[in-house]
Motif scaffolding. Sequence first.
Motif, PDB file in Angstrom:
ATOM      1  N   THR A  63       1.050  -1.280   0.014  1.00 64.48           N
ATOM      2  CA  THR A  63      -0.108  -0.066  -0.122  1.00 64.48           C
ATOM      3  C   THR A  63       0.865   1.303  -0.042  1.00 64.48           C
ATOM      4  O   THR A  63       2.040   1.205   0.333  1.00 64.48           O
ATOM      5  CB  THR A  63      -0.829   0.073   1.274  1.00 64.48           C
ATOM      6  N   PRO A  64       0.445   2.341  -0.205  1.00 67.84           N
ATOM      7  CA  PRO A  64       1.131   3.559  -0.197  1.00 67.84           C
ATOM      8  C   PRO A  64       1.780   3.892   1.215  1.00 67.84           C
ATOM      9  O   PRO A  64       2.857   4.474   1.217  1.00 67.84           O
ATOM     10  CB  PRO A  64      -0.053   4.644  -0.408  1.00 67.84           C
ATOM     11  N   GLU A  65       1.245   3.116   2.208  1.00 70.14           N
ATOM     12  CA  GLU A  65       1.936   3.383   3.551  1.00 70.14           C
ATOM     13  C   GLU A  65       2.845   2.267   3.789  1.00 70.14           C
ATOM     14  O   GLU A  65       3.481   2.377   4.795  1.00 70.14           O
ATOM     15  CB  GLU A  65       0.689   3.188   4.677  1.00 70.14           C
ATOM     16  N   GLU A  67       2.345  -1.129   3.862  1.00 73.64           N
ATOM     17  CA  GLU A  67       1.922  -2.265   4.211  1.00 73.64           C
ATOM     18  C   GLU A  67       1.545  -3.134   3.166  1.00 73.64           C
ATOM     19  O   GLU A  67       1.366  -2.866   1.773  1.00 73.64           O
ATOM     20  CB  GLU A  67       0.554  -1.844   5.138  1.00 73.64           C
ATOM     21  N   ARG A  97       4.869  -0.482  -5.769  1.00 75.02           N
ATOM     22  CA  ARG A  97       3.972   0.905  -5.681  1.00 75.02           C
ATOM     23  C   ARG A  97       4.308   1.689  -6.471  1.00 75.02           C
ATOM     24  O   ARG A  97       5.406   1.783  -7.059  1.00 75.02           O
ATOM     25  CB  ARG A  97       4.401   1.483  -4.388  1.00 75.02           C
TER      26      ARG A  97
END
Length: 151
Positions: A63-65, A67, A97
Motif C-alpha cells: 500500500t502507499p503506507e 503495508e 508501488r
Amino acid sequence: MAEYGRIIGIDVGTKWIGLARTDLLKTVANPIGTYYVDDVFEALEEQVENENVEKIVVGWPLTPEGEEGRAIKMVEEFLAKLEARFPDIEVAKIDERYTTKEAVRAMVEAGVPKMKRRESDRVNQAAAAIILQKYIELVKADNVRITDRYI
C-alpha cells in the motif's frame, strides 16, 4: 550476480501478467509481453529454456503506507506456483508501488496514443520492466543481495 545471464521481471495481475527481462549484462530491463494468467507459465518456461535465466523478480503489492496490500494473497499463490515450477531459479520480491502509474507516465512521455495506453497488455509489460529496472538499480547502487525479503 553472474557476469552473463538474464533476470525476469513479473507484474502479477488478476487476469494479465506482464513479463520483462534484462539484457545479458543485467543493465537494462525490456518488456517482453503480457500473458493471460493461465498462459504465463508457458511463456516463462520458454524464457527459462531459451535464455540464461538466473533469477526472477516479482512485484510485491504494498500500500502507499508500505503495508502489505489486498493483492498479497494472489501474489503469494503465484509465487508458490512459480517456485514449484522453477525450483532451481532464485525468486526475489520487490516493492511495486506506483509502477503502473510510472508505466502510463512513460508511455505518455513516449508519445503512445491514449487508446493504446488503455490496452492493459501494454501497461502490464511496461510495469514489469519498471519493476525489474528498479531491482537492477537497487542491487547495483546498494550492492545488496535480496532473497525472500522485498525492498
